[in-house]
Design a protein around this motif. Sequence first.
Motif, mmCIF file in Angstrom:
data_model
loop_
_atom_site.group_PDB
_atom_site.id
_atom_site.type_symbol
_atom_site.label_atom_id
_atom_site.label_comp_id
_atom_site.label_asym_id
_atom_site.label_seq_id
_atom_site.Cartn_x
_atom_site.Cartn_y
_atom_site.Cartn_z
ATOM 1 N N HIS A 64 12.112 -4.225 -1.838
ATOM 2 C CA HIS A 64 10.747 -3.695 -1.754
ATOM 3 C C HIS A 64 10.598 -2.490 -2.681
ATOM 4 O O HIS A 64 11.457 -1.593 -2.681
ATOM 5 C CB HIS A 64 10.422 -3.286 -0.321
ATOM 6 C CG HIS A 64 8.968 -3.088 -0.071
ATOM 7 N ND1 HIS A 64 8.296 -1.937 -0.424
ATOM 8 C CD2 HIS A 64 8.031 -3.909 0.484
ATOM 9 C CE1 HIS A 64 7.025 -2.046 -0.104
ATOM 10 N NE2 HIS A 64 6.828 -3.234 0.449
ATOM 11 N N PRO A 65 9.523 -2.439 -3.486
ATOM 12 C CA PRO A 65 9.320 -1.301 -4.389
ATOM 13 C C PRO A 65 9.330 0.044 -3.673
ATOM 14 O O PRO A 65 9.842 1.039 -4.213
ATOM 15 C CB PRO A 65 7.942 -1.578 -5.003
ATOM 16 C CG PRO A 65 7.778 -3.055 -4.921
ATOM 17 C CD PRO A 65 8.470 -3.460 -3.645
ATOM 18 N N GLY A 102 6.060 -4.135 -9.331
ATOM 19 C CA GLY A 102 5.965 -2.941 -8.499
ATOM 20 C C GLY A 102 7.166 -2.035 -8.663
ATOM 21 O O GLY A 102 7.039 -0.803 -8.718
ATOM 22 N N ILE A 103 8.347 -2.639 -8.749
ATOM 23 C CA ILE A 103 9.570 -1.846 -8.928
ATOM 24 C C ILE A 103 9.560 -1.160 -10.288
ATOM 25 O O ILE A 103 9.919 0.016 -10.411
ATOM 26 C CB ILE A 103 10.814 -2.754 -8.772
ATOM 27 C CG1 ILE A 103 10.912 -3.257 -7.324
ATOM 28 C CG2 ILE A 103 12.084 -2.012 -9.178
ATOM 29 C CD1 ILE A 103 11.968 -4.324 -7.108
ATOM 30 N N SER A 121 11.985 -10.734 -6.297
ATOM 31 C CA SER A 121 11.410 -9.478 -5.808
ATOM 32 C C SER A 121 10.174 -9.097 -6.625
ATOM 33 O O SER A 121 9.897 -9.684 -7.678
ATOM 34 C CB SER A 121 12.450 -8.357 -5.881
ATOM 35 O OG SER A 121 13.525 -8.602 -5.002
ATOM 36 N N ASP A 122 9.449 -8.095 -6.143
ATOM 37 C CA ASP A 122 8.251 -7.600 -6.820
ATOM 38 C C ASP A 122 8.680 -6.715 -7.990
ATOM 39 O O ASP A 122 8.683 -5.486 -7.909
ATOM 40 C CB ASP A 122 7.380 -6.821 -5.834
ATOM 41 C CG ASP A 122 6.094 -6.291 -6.470
ATOM 42 O OD1 ASP A 122 5.858 -6.573 -7.663
ATOM 43 O OD2 ASP A 122 5.348 -5.586 -5.769
ATOM 44 N N ALA A 179 7.428 1.937 -10.337
ATOM 45 C CA ALA A 179 8.078 3.063 -9.656
ATOM 46 C C ALA A 179 9.172 3.668 -10.524
ATOM 47 O O ALA A 179 9.308 4.897 -10.618
ATOM 48 C CB ALA A 179 8.658 2.586 -8.320
ATOM 49 N N GLU A 228 11.493 3.466 -4.531
ATOM 50 C CA GLU A 228 10.844 4.763 -4.772
ATOM 51 C C GLU A 228 11.425 5.853 -3.874
ATOM 52 O O GLU A 228 11.615 6.999 -4.302
ATOM 53 C CB GLU A 228 9.343 4.632 -4.559
ATOM 54 C CG GLU A 228 8.536 5.760 -5.161
ATOM 55 C CD GLU A 228 7.110 5.348 -5.470
ATOM 56 O OE1 GLU A 228 6.520 5.933 -6.390
ATOM 57 O OE2 GLU A 228 6.583 4.442 -4.776
#
Length: 487
Positions: A139-140, A172-173, A168-169, A176, A144
């Motif tokens: 998860h991003p 989004g990662i 995975s995203d 971050a 973070e």
Amino acid sequence: MKQEDLLIHRLRAYGNSDIYPFHMPGHKQRGAEEFFNPFKVDITEIEGFDNLHHPEGILKESMKWAAGIYGADQTCYLVNGSSCGLLSAICGSVTRGGRILISRNCHKAVYHGIYLQQLRSSYVYPQEIPGFGIQGGIHPGDVEKILDRYMDIQAVLIVSPTYDGVVSDIEGIAKAVHRAGLPLIVDEAHGAHFRFGKDFPVSALELGADVVVQSVHKTLPSLTQTALLHIKYNRPGGGSYVDVDRIHQYLKIYQSTSPSYLLMASIENSIFQMNGMSMEPFIKALEKLRKRLEHMKKLRLVKEDVKGRFGVFDLDRTKVVVSTAGAGISGVWLKRRLRDKYHLEMEMCGADYVTAITTAMDREMGFERLGTALLEIDEGIGPMERGAEGAAFFEEGSCIYSRPNAVAMTISEAMDGRKKSIALKESAGSISGEFVYIYPPGIPVLVPGEYISKEILHLILSYIDKKLPVQGVGDIKLQTIRIVDRE
């Protein structure tokens, strides 16, 4: 040794058998006509054929062409597998003794890079897909949080997709990671095919990753040991978040000084094949198989309904993952049954699942055989199977890679420090001086410098008892383990 015992004869016998390969390499034993006799095309750096370590001619142009296909700013051919790409990316992005943030479900090659560069590592853990025994995504927000906690992190490395196709995203990662001014490295070893079809997930290259390493031999029609390293210039203004020159410097170290032209030609040819191939027949046959497997009553297919949950941003449907959790049998038992009775060789098994790798080179006949076999096995599972050798164990359907281990020291401190051997069964509470992993997938269950908890020890002993391929420790009989000598 007798002539008939030579490896070449054993390989020929396997190739001529009726065993169907649901394992890598992605060519599925259907090679290009050009490679009918490898000795005819196995050369060295002679006039007119360029040099991989100093490309100025045909190899430079070939890699530029490949970069265009994949949407990279630079692409490098790798003949030492994805491992050398990961080592080069790590060593080229993090200074010796620095800190790197990695997903804990990384391949052992990443940990080797951490050791070689004497790095400090922080971990982000994949979420768990309950009841299936496989790992979810990263998860991003978790990335973070760790970036905020450790201000000395120099790079982030994430695995996506996983061995089982969980994506995975990455977008989004990447956002971050870039907000922190750092590079994102993605181990996309199992996603070299993403670029070639709208039915596949989007590659990390298109989602903000700065370095992406792919194993073309896993899912493309290329020979074993072939891979790619891509670099993307994502920094505002067109620059790179990574030191490109340092990565190239380490590639010269970790690549063979005698790169095989057969392997390089295989990389190029596989990309050319995929770029000109319609994926529609493959996707159609694959979806037919997946729909058949939805009729299983005790075994369960990992389906797209996991998307949007458990950190799963997308799912690569070319990985056929079948869970045995709750069926009264284990992944070990199912893999053996598929091999021994149906002559179908899976890529790997875990305690509670098996994974089959499918590629565009698969044949519909193979899909028919796999579907029929799994449905017959599913129909035959009954009370007599429960408690049999190979039955599921250790919190059925759970994923060990989602559980944090307590860390006592860095990997290099544990590996280079004083150690002693003790009985594995008596090692709980000690600090491991060795890796322990199942291969495949090669993700460490235990990393040097981590405490050996009772839970982890129970898991390792269970894996040994069920004859899973436990590796990493020096004692091949798996009776002892080397621990840090705290005295």
